[in-house]
Scaffold this active site. Structure first.
Site, PDB file in Angstrom:
ATOM      1  N   SER A   1       0.802  -1.221  -0.029  1.00 28.14           N
ATOM      2  CA  SER A   1      -0.094   0.147  -0.031  1.00 28.14           C
ATOM      3  C   SER A   1       0.897   1.480  -0.196  1.00 28.14           C
ATOM      4  O   SER A   1       1.791   1.510  -0.869  1.00 28.14           O
ATOM      5  CB  SER A   1      -0.914   0.054   1.222  1.00 28.14           C
TER       6      SER A   1
ATOM      7  N   ASP B   1      -9.302  -6.273  -3.872  1.00 33.75           N
ATOM      8  CA  ASP B   1      -8.845  -5.241  -3.104  1.00 33.75           C
ATOM      9  C   ASP B   1      -9.634  -3.904  -3.303  1.00 33.75           C
ATOM     10  O   ASP B   1     -10.179  -3.416  -4.600  1.00 33.75           O
ATOM     11  CB  ASP B   1      -7.424  -4.796  -3.603  1.00 33.75           C
TER      12      ASP B   1
ATOM     13  N   HIS C   1      -7.093  -5.955   0.312  1.00 31.70           N
ATOM     14  CA  HIS C   1      -5.808  -5.179   0.527  1.00 31.70           C
ATOM     15  C   HIS C   1      -5.043  -5.519   1.714  1.00 31.70           C
ATOM     16  O   HIS C   1      -5.505  -5.246   2.800  1.00 31.70           O
ATOM     17  CB  HIS C   1      -6.417  -3.606   0.838  1.00 31.70           C
TER      18      HIS C   1
END
Lengths: 353, 135
Positions: free
Chosen positions: A23, A123, A158
């Site tokens: 991320s 995600d 995610h």
């Protein structure tokens, strides 16, 4: 002055350094990889977008800093369609311009690097179309197809994926963003970068080091948004001086994953109920076990969150849109001079040369 | 005076929002004036569908949030002392306020997402450079 006991030590290495992250740590991985490509042999990008993608739409707001924040949120993370995702072609051009201005290393260094790029098909935080532009971006910069492993068919949310049954279910999109998927993503990343590796250790015999980050940041602590301490894992054989380390791998955590992360509730730090994440990215994502048997030192720099300082970074994200820049009209968060990139590069030089 | 920040900052953000809306409207007019090909129309429809899907997902999550709140608020489990009763009643109001606040933030976020993405798309369609000025 930094505490002498908390200084980062130095080790002799073969200088085969690499970097990976999730991320905001993945966006930062791309930035660091480009800024100092001469230092790295490869990178692992888990749910991250291409270099300087936050600058895709300057017209989003009158001030550059605000336009970049909006670009980060809505073009680099949640574009409505692939047509409103960043343009790999434009960003590759921008990277070339940045290299021509000597703000980052020459891009020719990327030609023999190995890349692992991952996006979970579930995600909901960083859209898969954005991560696909990261793949395209690196292709345009000359990374050969055989050196790239791109994965987009795992039904993961995610997260960085582990084989810990107690981590979150695979498809979830929630903190601490460490999900159970019956494999170790950190091992896959390092295996792709370094080739065949020895199996991971079942027991660690090395040394965890906590060190003061302040000495690497300089005077810009209010803008840096970096925690007081960083961490490193030194594999046993390297710590005991039996073998020379192959290199340092930098593992970049994502938002809300730093050891010092505190959740902000209605704008106030909820100190009484700190989330039980702590150092999970450091000690439960599998990097140390594979490092132990493969002469790799793992460096874990740490960002921190604050809702009321110059940086305005409550989730403790790494800077990939300009919050750490003092000059709001021309934020420098992507070059060798950027406060976080410079600090982490100094750590790398100290730890592994 | 610290309170002035509320006026100044809010003013700046509203001004930026208005400028973006104006720019989007002007660019849209220009796009229509020069005529749209099939590909452009398809992309526009695709964006509209994506925005609608996002809104529907938000609505589904909101319904779940309120169903959970209703479940919590319908009983006063374990509230057998004055302090526990006060805490429980406070929680009910606090949760409702938090849900409202979070839903308003989500909605404004989606609106901003659509405006920024549309602005980006339409300026790209018109071939306007998004890289020229950084100041």
């Amino acid at each position: 002055m930094p505490d002498a006991d908390l200084q980062l030590p130095s080790f002799e290495t073969e200088k085969q350094h690499s970097i990976s992250g999730l991320s905001s740590g993945a966006f930062m991985t791309v930035q660091l990889h480009l800024a100092h490509s001469a230092c790295f042999v490869g990178a692992g990008v888990v749910a991250g977008g291409p270099y300087r993608c936050a600058e895709s739409f300057r017209g989003a707001a009158p001030d550059a800093e605000d336009a970049f924040s909006l670009g980060a949120l809505y073009i680099c993370m949640t574009p409505l369609t692939p047509r409103t995702a960043p343009s790999a072609l434009r960003l590759a051009g921008l990277a070339r311009d940045t290299a021509s201005a000597n703000l980052i290393d020459p891009l020719e260094n990327l030609a023999d690097d190995r890349l692992y790029i991952f996006t979970g098909s579930e995600d909901k935080v960083v859209d898969s179309s954005v991560v696909k532009t990261t793949l395209e971006f690196y292709r345009l910069l000359g990374v050969p197809e055989k050196n790239i492993r791109f994965i987009n068919d795992v039904p993961a949310g995610h997260s960085i994926i582990t084989d810990n049954v107690t981590d979150s279910p695979l498809a979830t999109n929630q903190p601490p963003y460490i999900n159970y998927g019956r494999f170790w993503q950190s091992h896959d990343i390092l295996e792709h970068i370094y080739g065949d590796l020895n199996p991971p250790a079942s027991m660690l015999s090395g040394r965890f080091i906590r060190f003061e980050q302040r000495g690497f940041i300089g005077d810009e602590t209010a803008y840096a948004s970096m925690a007081p301490y960083g961490y490193a894992y030194i594999p046993g054989p390297v710590a005991r001086g039996e073998v020379k380390a192959r290199g340092v791998h930098i593992a970049m955590h994502g938002c809300k994953q730093g050891y010092s992360y505190v959740n902000y509730v209605l704008g106030k730090p909820d100190i009484a109920n700190q989330p039980p994440y702590g150092a999970r990215y450091i000690n439960s994502t599998g990097y140390n076990e594979i490092a132990e048997t493969n002469r790799l030192i793992i460096l874990y720099p740490q960002a921190t969150g604050d809702d009321d300082n110059e940086a305005q970074n409550p989730d403790g994200c790494w800077d990939w849109w300009g919050y750490s820049a003092k000059n709001q009209k021309n934020p420098d968060y992507y070059s060798k001079n950027a406060v976080q990139i410079a600090a982490i590069h100094r750590m790398l030089k100290r730890l592994g040369g | 005076m610290p309170m002035s920040d509320h006026v100044i900052k809010a003013g700046e953000i509203h001004r930026a929002w208005a400028l973006r809306a104006f720019s989007n409207a002007a660019n849209t007019a220009q796009l229509f004036a020069q005529g749209m090909d099939q590909k452009t129309r398809d992309e526009l429809v695709h964006m509209g569908e994506a925005a609608w899907t996002r809104l529907r997902t938000l609505r589904e999550n909101w319904i779940k949030d309120w169903a959970g709140w209703l479940d919590y608020a319908s009983e006063l489990k374990g509230a057998n002392t004055m302090s526990k009763l006060a805490e429980r009643e406070g929680n009910i109001f606090g949760q409702a306020a938090q849900i409202l606040c979070s839903q308003a933030t989500d909605l404004v976020g989606l609106q901003e997402n659509i405006a920024v993405d549309y602005g980006y798309w339409v300026s790209e369609k018109l071939g306007k450079s998004n890289w020229v000025s950084r100041s």
